[in-house]
Motif scaffolding. Sequence first.
Motif: not given
Length: 104
Positions: A82-104
């Motif tokens: 587990q980890h908490i990022i208090p203030q992620p940069t904009e570039d880092t925050a974009k990466m949180f939208k990525i998901s592998g669940l919709d890929k086979s």
Amino acid sequence: MAQAVGILEVYGLTAAFVAGDAGCKAADVTLEVFDRNKPANADALPVPLIVIIKFRGEVAAVREAVAAAVAAAETVSGVITQHIIPQPTEDTAKMFKISGLDKS
């Protein structure tokens, strides 16, 4: 101001749903789409799929959500990290939208 992000890796999709539900009930956070990882040694793990849960919100709320999620996931199959990022940069925050669940 950027929202904090809490990241939790658990064994299996059931633990992810249980943890996500507990975190959202414990604090005013938003649950991002789950992500997955199937490591090379998957057959040696308690459950052969690692699921990543991501919460967004104020730092205190994210901390509370992650704590509740950890406790809930431990009752199912366990927590890897587990980890908490208090203030992620904009570039880092974009990466949180990525998901592998919709890929086979």
